[in-house]
Write a protein that holds these residues in place. Structure first.
Motif, PDB file in Angstrom:
ATOM      1  N   ARG A   1       0.726  -1.175   0.119  1.00 27.34           N
ATOM      2  CA  ARG A   1       0.004   0.034  -0.001  1.00 27.34           C
ATOM      3  C   ARG A   1       0.822   1.445   0.129  1.00 27.34           C
ATOM      4  O   ARG A   1       0.345   2.195  -0.571  1.00 27.34           O
ATOM      5  N   HIS A   2       2.058   1.198   0.968  1.00 29.03           N
ATOM      6  CA  HIS A   2       2.907   2.254   0.748  1.00 29.03           C
ATOM      7  C   HIS A   2       3.401   2.509  -0.324  1.00 29.03           C
ATOM      8  O   HIS A   2       3.579   4.016  -0.948  1.00 29.03           O
ATOM      9  N   HIS A   3       3.820   1.561  -1.216  1.00 22.42           N
ATOM     10  CA  HIS A   3       4.520   1.860  -2.566  1.00 22.42           C
ATOM     11  C   HIS A   3       3.442   2.347  -3.706  1.00 22.42           C
ATOM     12  O   HIS A   3       3.718   3.210  -4.370  1.00 22.42           O
ATOM     13  N   LEU A   4       2.116   1.796  -3.708  1.00 25.45           N
ATOM     14  CA  LEU A   4       1.011   2.384  -4.400  1.00 25.45           C
ATOM     15  C   LEU A   4       0.720   3.843  -4.112  1.00 25.45           C
ATOM     16  O   LEU A   4       0.497   4.659  -4.992  1.00 25.45           O
ATOM     17  N   ASN A   5       0.713   4.293  -2.749  1.00 24.55           N
ATOM     18  CA  ASN A   5       0.571   5.684  -2.536  1.00 24.55           C
ATOM     19  C   ASN A   5       1.671   6.398  -2.943  1.00 24.55           C
ATOM     20  O   ASN A   5       1.570   7.557  -3.606  1.00 24.55           O
ATOM     21  N   GLY A   6       2.876   6.048  -2.672  1.00 22.16           N
ATOM     22  CA  GLY A   6       4.206   6.664  -3.164  1.00 22.16           C
ATOM     23  C   GLY A   6       4.171   6.795  -4.737  1.00 22.16           C
ATOM     24  O   GLY A   6       4.631   8.067  -5.344  1.00 22.16           O
ATOM     25  N   ILE A   7       3.576   5.880  -5.476  1.00 23.13           N
ATOM     26  CA  ILE A   7       3.624   6.088  -7.080  1.00 23.13           C
ATOM     27  C   ILE A   7       2.753   7.185  -7.332  1.00 23.13           C
ATOM     28  O   ILE A   7       3.068   8.011  -8.049  1.00 23.13           O
ATOM     29  N   ALA A   8       1.379   7.292  -6.706  1.00 21.36           N
ATOM     30  CA  ALA A   8       0.529   8.109  -7.156  1.00 21.36           C
ATOM     31  C   ALA A   8       0.923   9.511  -6.881  1.00 21.36           C
ATOM     32  O   ALA A   8       0.874  10.486  -7.458  1.00 21.36           O
ATOM     33  N   GLU A   9       1.702   9.711  -5.353  1.00 15.13           N
ATOM     34  CA  GLU A   9       2.163  10.959  -5.072  1.00 15.13           C
ATOM     35  C   GLU A   9       3.496  11.553  -5.985  1.00 15.13           C
ATOM     36  O   GLU A   9       3.710  12.623  -6.256  1.00 15.13           O
TER      37      GLU A   9
END
Length: 230
Positions: free
Chosen positions: A34-42
């Motif tokens: 989840r952290h990496h998905l959020n990081g990708i969007a940001e």
């Protein structure tokens, strides 16, 4: 199939596999995903193809006219389309980049969606923009950990690598919170989904950007389409 109750995601994060609490991935690894998905969007919202954005950047090859933008960033800004499962290349095929972020995420979403439909779940393919795809995958991550133990590890590896690439393109800077523009509809799709990051404005619904380099992105897409048709 996973039969020893060991987390199928630990290896993707360089961890010794541990016993999971709920099939088929431990909670810390789910949080990493989840952290990496959020990081990708940001990080994708922070991308800036203006030349000089970082100390080490790819530019167009010396045997062709420059397009006035960082090619490695343009790779990641390309929308999903018939020719965006591969990076931009110059006419001599010596300009090699990375698959666009939206294409990486869309491929994983298609894989998950196919299985969900086979299981009788009625839903449509998400709008294939980076922000939408990250949200769609995040919402279905627990389902994927349970139902896709044979492929979720590969998905985690791709997501982790993509997040790292975007961080590198932004110089590993800390994410800045996008500023929503609630009263302004997007000129392309009409949705009120605009956010401002520094001096850039992007629509989180259709990925339309404003800025001096929008024409450079369109030119890159046209050039790649022409190359594929040649």
């Amino acid at each position: 199939m996973n039969t020893n109750r060991k987390c199928v995601l630990c290896a993707a994060y360089g961890q010794e596999p541990v016993h999971y609490e709920h099939a088929h991935a431990c909670f810390p690894c789910r949080d990493r995903f989840r952290h990496h998905l959020n990081g990708i969007a940001e990080q994708w919202l922070l991308l800036d193809p203006t030349p000089g954005g970082t100390a080490s950047e790819k530019v167009t090859g010396s045997r062709e006219a420059p397009i006035g933008a960082r090619v490695d960033v343009l790779d990641q800004l390309l929308p999903v389309g018939p020719y965006t499962d591969a990076p931009i290349r110059d006419l001599y095929r010596d300009q090699v980049g990375e698959t666009p972020a939206a294409a990486v995420l869309d491929a994983i979403a298609k894989e998950w969606l196919e299985v969900r439909r086979e299981r009788g779940l009625r839903e449509h393919r998400p709008v294939p923009t980076v922000v939408n795809l990250c949200a769609w995958l995040t919402d279905r991550l627990d389902w994927a950990c349970e139902r896709l133990p044979d492929s979720i590890g590969d998905n985690a590896t791709e997501i982790r690598a993509l997040c790292g690439r975007l961080h590198a393109l932004n110089g590993n800077t800390r994410s800045r919170d996008p500023e929503p523009l609630p009263a302004t509809p997007c000129k392309k799709c009409g949705h009120i989904a605009l956010v401002r990051v520094d001096t850039q404005v992007v629509c989180t619904n259709c990925s339309q950007y404003s800025g001096a380099w929008v024409d450079a992105i369109a030119d890159a897409v046209t050039r790649m389409t022409d190359q594929q048709a040649a």
